[in-house]
Write a protein that holds these residues in place. Sequence first.
Motif, PDB file in Angstrom:
ATOM      1  N   UNK A 146       0.861  -1.182   0.000  1.00  0.00           N
ATOM      2  CA  UNK A 146       0.000   0.000   0.000  1.00  0.00           C
ATOM      3  C   UNK A 146       0.898   1.232   0.000  1.00  0.00           C
ATOM      4  N   UNK A 147       0.735   2.078  -1.013  1.00  0.00           N
ATOM      5  CA  UNK A 147       1.587   3.254  -1.148  1.00  0.00           C
ATOM      6  C   UNK A 147       2.987   2.910  -1.618  1.00  0.00           C
ATOM      7  N   UNK A 148       3.141   1.789  -2.321  1.00  0.00           N
ATOM      8  CA  UNK A 148       4.436   1.310  -2.805  1.00  0.00           C
ATOM      9  C   UNK A 148       5.164   2.402  -3.581  1.00  0.00           C
ATOM     10  N   UNK A 149       6.415   2.658  -3.224  1.00  0.00           N
ATOM     11  CA  UNK A 149       7.240   3.678  -3.873  1.00  0.00           C
ATOM     12  C   UNK A 149       8.133   2.999  -4.915  1.00  0.00           C
ATOM     13  N   UNK A 150       7.668   2.990  -6.162  1.00  0.00           N
ATOM     14  CA  UNK A 150       8.405   2.313  -7.232  1.00  0.00           C
ATOM     15  C   UNK A 150       9.788   2.923  -7.445  1.00  0.00           C
ATOM     16  N   UNK A 151       9.907   4.224  -7.305  1.00  0.00           N
ATOM     17  CA  UNK A 151      11.207   4.880  -7.497  1.00  0.00           C
ATOM     18  C   UNK A 151      12.225   4.377  -6.463  1.00  0.00           C
ATOM     19  N   UNK A 152      11.771   4.228  -5.224  1.00  0.00           N
ATOM     20  CA  UNK A 152      12.651   3.727  -4.174  1.00  0.00           C
ATOM     21  C   UNK A 152      13.042   2.273  -4.445  1.00  0.00           C
ATOM     22  N   UNK A 153      12.098   1.482  -4.913  1.00  0.00           N
ATOM     23  CA  UNK A 153      12.367   0.069  -5.171  1.00  0.00           C
ATOM     24  C   UNK A 153      13.205  -0.143  -6.420  1.00  0.00           C
ATOM     25  N   UNK A 154      12.862   0.508  -7.511  1.00  0.00           N
ATOM     26  CA  UNK A 154      13.471   0.220  -8.805  1.00  0.00           C
ATOM     27  C   UNK A 154      14.572   1.188  -9.226  1.00  0.00           C
ATOM     28  N   UNK A 155      14.556   2.398  -8.711  1.00  0.00           N
ATOM     29  CA  UNK A 155      15.453   3.445  -9.207  1.00  0.00           C
ATOM     30  C   UNK A 155      16.864   3.359  -8.664  1.00  0.00           C
ATOM     31  N   UNK A 156      17.817   3.954  -9.396  1.00  0.00           N
ATOM     32  CA  UNK A 156      19.209   3.972  -8.926  1.00  0.00           C
ATOM     33  C   UNK A 156      19.367   4.906  -7.730  1.00  0.00           C
ATOM     34  N   UNK A 157      20.322   4.600  -6.876  1.00  0.00           N
ATOM     35  CA  UNK A 157      20.621   5.442  -5.713  1.00  0.00           C
ATOM     36  C   UNK A 157      21.623   6.534  -6.084  1.00  0.00           C
ATOM     37  N   UNK A 158      22.594   6.169  -6.929  1.00  0.00           N
ATOM     38  CA  UNK A 158      23.604   7.126  -7.379  1.00  0.00           C
ATOM     39  C   UNK A 158      23.654   7.098  -8.898  1.00  0.00           C
ATOM     40  N   UNK A 159      23.386   8.224  -9.550  1.00  0.00           N
ATOM     41  CA  UNK A 159      23.398   8.268 -11.017  1.00  0.00           C
ATOM     42  C   UNK A 159      24.718   7.747 -11.598  1.00  0.00           C
ATOM     43  N   UNK A 160      24.605   6.917 -12.629  1.00  0.00           N
ATOM     44  CA  UNK A 160      25.767   6.388 -13.323  1.00  0.00           C
ATOM     45  C   UNK A 160      26.392   5.161 -12.690  1.00  0.00           C
ATOM     46  N   UNK A 161      25.981   4.816 -11.490  1.00  0.00           N
ATOM     47  CA  UNK A 161      26.549   3.644 -10.806  1.00  0.00           C
ATOM     48  C   UNK A 161      25.786   2.392 -11.228  1.00  0.00           C
ATOM     49  N   UNK A 162      26.490   1.279 -11.358  1.00  0.00           N
ATOM     50  CA  UNK A 162      25.859  -0.008 -11.656  1.00  0.00           C
ATOM     51  C   UNK A 162      25.322  -0.587 -10.351  1.00  0.00           C
ATOM     52  N   UNK A 163      24.006  -0.801 -10.315  1.00  0.00           N
ATOM     53  CA  UNK A 163      23.345  -1.288  -9.109  1.00  0.00           C
ATOM     54  C   UNK A 163      22.469  -2.484  -9.443  1.00  0.00           C
ATOM     55  N   UNK A 164      22.066  -3.188  -8.422  1.00  0.00           N
ATOM     56  CA  UNK A 164      21.209  -4.351  -8.580  1.00  0.00           C
ATOM     57  C   UNK A 164      20.129  -4.317  -7.519  1.00  0.00           C
ATOM     58  N   UNK A 165      18.881  -4.569  -7.932  1.00  0.00           N
ATOM     59  CA  UNK A 165      17.766  -4.724  -7.002  1.00  0.00           C
ATOM     60  C   UNK A 165      17.260  -6.152  -7.106  1.00  0.00           C
ATOM     61  N   UNK A 166      17.145  -6.811  -5.976  1.00  0.00           N
ATOM     62  CA  UNK A 166      16.545  -8.136  -5.882  1.00  0.00           C
ATOM     63  C   UNK A 166      15.242  -7.957  -5.118  1.00  0.00           C
ATOM     64  N   UNK A 167      14.133  -8.400  -5.706  1.00  0.00           N
ATOM     65  CA  UNK A 167      12.824  -8.123  -5.125  1.00  0.00           C
ATOM     66  C   UNK A 167      11.978  -9.384  -5.050  1.00  0.00           C
ATOM     67  N   UNK A 168      11.319  -9.555  -3.897  1.00  0.00           N
ATOM     68  CA  UNK A 168      10.387 -10.655  -3.704  1.00  0.00           C
ATOM     69  C   UNK A 168       9.277 -10.201  -2.764  1.00  0.00           C
ATOM     70  N   UNK A 169       8.339 -11.079  -2.513  1.00  0.00           N
ATOM     71  CA  UNK A 169       7.246 -10.777  -1.588  1.00  0.00           C
ATOM     72  C   UNK A 169       7.745 -10.826  -0.154  1.00  0.00           C
ATOM     73  N   UNK A 170       7.057 -10.079   0.714  1.00  0.00           N
ATOM     74  CA  UNK A 170       7.418 -10.064   2.122  1.00  0.00           C
ATOM     75  C   UNK A 170       6.251  -9.582   2.957  1.00  0.00           C
ATOM     76  N   UNK A 171       6.525  -9.302   4.202  1.00  0.00           N
ATOM     77  CA  UNK A 171       5.454  -8.893   5.100  1.00  0.00           C
ATOM     78  C   UNK A 171       4.644 -10.103   5.523  1.00  0.00           C
ATOM     79  N   UNK A 172       3.352  -9.900   5.674  1.00  0.00           N
ATOM     80  CA  UNK A 172       2.443 -10.946   6.119  1.00  0.00           C
ATOM     81  C   UNK A 172       1.647 -11.481   4.934  1.00  0.00           C
TER      82      UNK A 172
END
Length: 137
Positions: free
Chosen positions: A88-114
Amino acid sequence: VVARGLDAQGAVDPPPYDQPGVVGWYGAGPGPGAAGAAVLVGHVDTETRPAVFYQLSTLKPGRRVRVFRADGKVAEFTVDDVRVLPREGFDARLAYGPREPGRAELRLITCGGTFDRATRSYTANVVVSSYLTGTTG
């Protein structure tokens, strides 16, 4: 690892539930090791057993994650943080977006919570953020 697109809600479409060992890569985004945030998604479990990202929430900052790429190279990432983001209120930018421009990053995502038995879905997502620390091969 299979290339995936977006689902009807605009999230990266995970692999089919009958393929619990498969990881989906957001094919319209960067590949692991390229500048930007590469996104890999996988299931935490199925109705009967754990799936490919079952232990994802146990990763800690500083741990290493290796991705075997199609070009035969191995990209190694170091975990920055592990977050549980409510659906609820999922922030796609926080989940999918880069933290530092130009840096190679990786996001691993799965279900969680209850797990909500009424909706047959989880209340949150586990998002592991990491950055490229080396490439071999």
